[in-house]
Design an enzyme around this catalytic site. Structure first.
Site, PDB file in Angstrom:
ATOM      1  CB  THR A  63      -0.919   0.012   1.247  1.00 22.67           C
ATOM      2  OG1 THR A  63      -1.390   1.345   1.483  1.00 22.67           O
ATOM      3  CG2 THR A  63      -0.194  -0.426   2.508  1.00 22.67           C
TER       4      THR A  63
ATOM      5  CD  GLU B 194      -2.071   5.385   4.559  1.00 23.67           C
ATOM      6  OE1 GLU B 194      -1.759   5.589   5.731  1.00 23.67           O
ATOM      7  OE2 GLU B 194      -2.441   6.287   3.794  1.00 23.67           O
TER       8      GLU B 194
ATOM      9  CE1 TYR C 121      -3.932  -1.687   5.909  1.00 22.70           C
ATOM     10  CE2 TYR C 121      -2.903   0.361   5.186  1.00 22.70           C
ATOM     11  CZ  TYR C 121      -3.539  -0.834   4.884  1.00 22.70           C
ATOM     12  OH  TYR C 121      -3.771  -1.177   3.580  1.00 22.70           O
TER      13      TYR C 121
HETATM   14  O1  F7E Z   1      -8.810   8.275   4.345  1.00 29.20           O
HETATM   15  C1  F7E Z   1      -8.998  11.734   5.546  1.00 29.20           C
HETATM   16  C2  F7E Z   1      -8.076  10.781   6.276  1.00 29.20           C
HETATM   17  O2  F7E Z   1      -9.853   6.248   5.355  1.00 29.20           O
HETATM   18  C3  F7E Z   1      -8.348   9.116   3.316  1.00 29.20           C
HETATM   19  C4  F7E Z   1      -7.245   2.260   2.710  1.00 29.20           C
HETATM   20  O3  F7E Z   1      -7.794   1.496   1.653  1.00 29.20           O
HETATM   21  O4  F7E Z   1      -6.078   3.672   1.171  1.00 29.20           O
HETATM   22  C5  F7E Z   1      -6.987   3.690   2.261  1.00 29.20           C
HETATM   23  O5  F7E Z   1      -6.431   4.403   3.369  1.00 29.20           O
HETATM   24  C6  F7E Z   1      -7.980  10.456   3.880  1.00 29.20           C
HETATM   25  C7  F7E Z   1      -7.106  10.420   5.145  1.00 29.20           C
HETATM   26  O6  F7E Z   1      -8.308   6.025   3.347  1.00 29.20           O
HETATM   27  C8  F7E Z   1     -12.229  11.542   7.164  1.00 29.20           C
HETATM   28  O7  F7E Z   1      -7.461  11.429   7.389  1.00 29.20           O
HETATM   29  C9  F7E Z   1     -10.876  13.089   6.494  1.00 29.20           C
HETATM   30  O8  F7E Z   1      -6.108  11.423   5.042  1.00 29.20           O
HETATM   31  O9  F7E Z   1     -10.548   6.944   3.016  1.00 29.20           O
HETATM   32  P1  F7E Z   1      -9.490   6.845   4.037  1.00 29.20           P
HETATM   33  P2  F7E Z   1      -6.740   5.945   3.659  1.00 29.20           P
HETATM   34  O10 F7E Z   1      -6.420   6.166   5.071  1.00 29.20           O
HETATM   35  O11 F7E Z   1      -6.030   6.791   2.643  1.00 29.20           O
HETATM   36  C10 F7E Z   1      -4.792   3.079   1.427  1.00 29.20           C
HETATM   37  C11 F7E Z   1      -4.013   3.036   0.134  1.00 29.20           C
HETATM   38  C12 F7E Z   1      -4.882   1.775   2.125  1.00 29.20           C
HETATM   39  O12 F7E Z   1      -4.005   0.925   1.971  1.00 29.20           O
HETATM   40  C13 F7E Z   1      -5.943   1.616   3.173  1.00 29.20           C
HETATM   41  O13 F7E Z   1      -6.190   0.256   3.440  1.00 29.20           O
HETATM   42  O14 F7E Z   1      -9.182  11.115   4.271  1.00 29.20           O
HETATM   43  N1  F7E Z   1     -10.307  11.902   6.185  1.00 29.20           N
HETATM   44  N2  F7E Z   1     -12.047  12.893   7.089  1.00 29.20           N
HETATM   45  C14 F7E Z   1     -11.128  10.920   6.583  1.00 29.20           C
HETATM   46  N3  F7E Z   1     -11.022   9.574   6.489  1.00 29.20           N
HETATM   47  C15 F7E Z   1     -12.049   8.824   6.966  1.00 29.20           C
HETATM   48  N4  F7E Z   1     -11.988   7.478   6.861  1.00 29.20           N
HETATM   49  N5  F7E Z   1     -13.161   9.406   7.563  1.00 29.20           N
HETATM   50  C16 F7E Z   1     -13.296  10.758   7.678  1.00 29.20           C
HETATM   51  O15 F7E Z   1     -14.288  11.257   8.204  1.00 29.20           O
END
Ligand code: F7E
Length: 314
Positions: free
Chosen positions: A114, A116, A138
């Site tokens: 990933t 990440e 993670y």
């Molecule tokens: O967050 C911001 C949060 O949870 C994206 C997974 O598939 O992609 C995914 O990880 C961004 C972050 O995905 C909220 O802080 C703001 O900066 O949709 P996300 P992620 O963390 O990028 C990678 C490639 C993976 O490998 C993972 O498994 O959005 N954000 N406000 C928020 N995020 C969430 N979830 N909820 C909010 O309210």
């Protein structure tokens, strides 16, 4: 299924409910077995069963897409995340390593690495040579798996590849990831506004979308394209690691604005940091509020991939 593969899948047992919602429409075409990435003996017995029921198989492709994949939740459940996303990969690789030489040669392994793992990025854009700097349990667990794959490939000659995939989204994305959270909300607002218009009910209160960091940037693509990329990696002559990315980055704020534009609402932002709100620029209704509950202990601020290796080689 389109490629006429015989497909096996692992499902975790859940109390009370069958959690097949996202595969309901194809469930009857899959061979599902109960198992778990934390249960090595279940993995060994499933792989052995597949091989013994298909003695003349040509290739066994194993896609390790199982994970506790929510970054924020990994801070709350760090041990579980490490066991599934880290040690789970080791258990699968060991199951393959212990196969007979003949069967091992016919087995190809894909690991879902990933973006990440780049974390607080040390270089932009990020490619296969960019150093890693993970910012969550993670990402640390995934990085352990990433290096295990390389280690088993080099040490035991396994056909094992890691795809370093940037965010990939679709209508099947879980509701607590940011793209789905925003699009579900925009959809709900559209329905509510229609109801309000039909019933002339102007006193109806609109719900508010609570979000965390609006300024982080992601390189988002469509999951279907990325799955095709995973498959391509396993069709090459030699195993290798590849970055898959769209090579464009957008902030969460821009995603919100574009999603609301689809229902002809322009968002006007007011305030700063945890006091920031987003309003409908015409009606001045508050539609979005920042809630620090969604801030992460460490944030990944900027992801932007360089997938030229995959584009050239695959
Ligand atoms: O967050 C911001 C949060 O949870 C994206 C997974 O598939 O992609 C995914 O990880 C961004 C972050 O995905 C909220 O802080 C703001 O900066 O949709 P996300 P992620 O963390 O990028 C990678 C490639 C993976 O490998 C993972 O498994 O959005 N954000 N406000 C928020 N995020 C969430 N979830 N909820 C909010 O309210």
């Amino acid at each position: 299924l389109e490629k006429k593969y015989k497909i096996y899948g692992i499902v975790r047992r859940n109390s009370c409910v069958f959690n097949y919602e996202r595969i309901d429409h194809i469930k009857d075409k899959l061979n599902l077995k109960y198992g778990d990435l934390t249960d090595g003996s279940s993995l060994v017995s499933i792989i052995n069963k597949i091989i013994s029921t298909n003695p003349d198989f040509e290739v066994l492709e194993i896609y390790n897409l199982g994970a506790q994949s929510h970054v924020q939740i990994s801070f709350e459940n760090p041990e579980y995340t490490s066991l599934v996303d880290g040690v789970g990969t080791l258990k699968l690789l060991e199951a393959i390593r212990c196969l007979s030489v003949e069967n091992q040669k016919k087995t190809r392994f894909y690991q879902a690495s990933t973006s990440e793992m780049y974390g607080a990025v040390l270089e932009t854009p990020q490619n296969e040579k960019t150093p890693f700097n993970p910012q969550s349990p993670y990402a640390c667990a995934k990085l352990y798996s990433h290096f295990l794959v390389k280690n088993y490939r080099e040490g035991y000659n396994l056909f094992a590849c890691s795809g370093v995939l940037f965010n990939h989204e679709s209508e099947r994305r879980g509701d607590n990831f940011v793209t789905k959270k925003i699009t579900n909300f925009v959809n709900a607002i559209k329905r509510l506004k229609n109801d309000i218009n039909e019933n002339n009910d102007e006193n109806q209160e609109l719900p508010i979308l609570k979000l965390g960091n609006l300024n982080s940037k992601r390189d988002w693509g469509h999951a279907k394209d990325y799955v095709y990329g995973m498959w391509l990696m396993l069709q090459q002559e030699n195993p290798d690691d590849y970055v898959l990315a769209m090579e464009e980055t957008y902030s969460i704020r821009e995603f919100v604005e574009k999603a609301f534009a689809k229902i002809n609402i322009t968002i006007e932002w007011q305030g700063e940091n945890e006091n920031e709100v987003g309003l409908d620029s015409k009606t001045k209704d508050i539609l979005i509020k920042v809630d620090k509950k969604y801030f992460r202990p460490c944030e990944v601020e900027l992801l932007l991939g360089d997938s030229s290796k995959a584009r050239n080689k695959l």
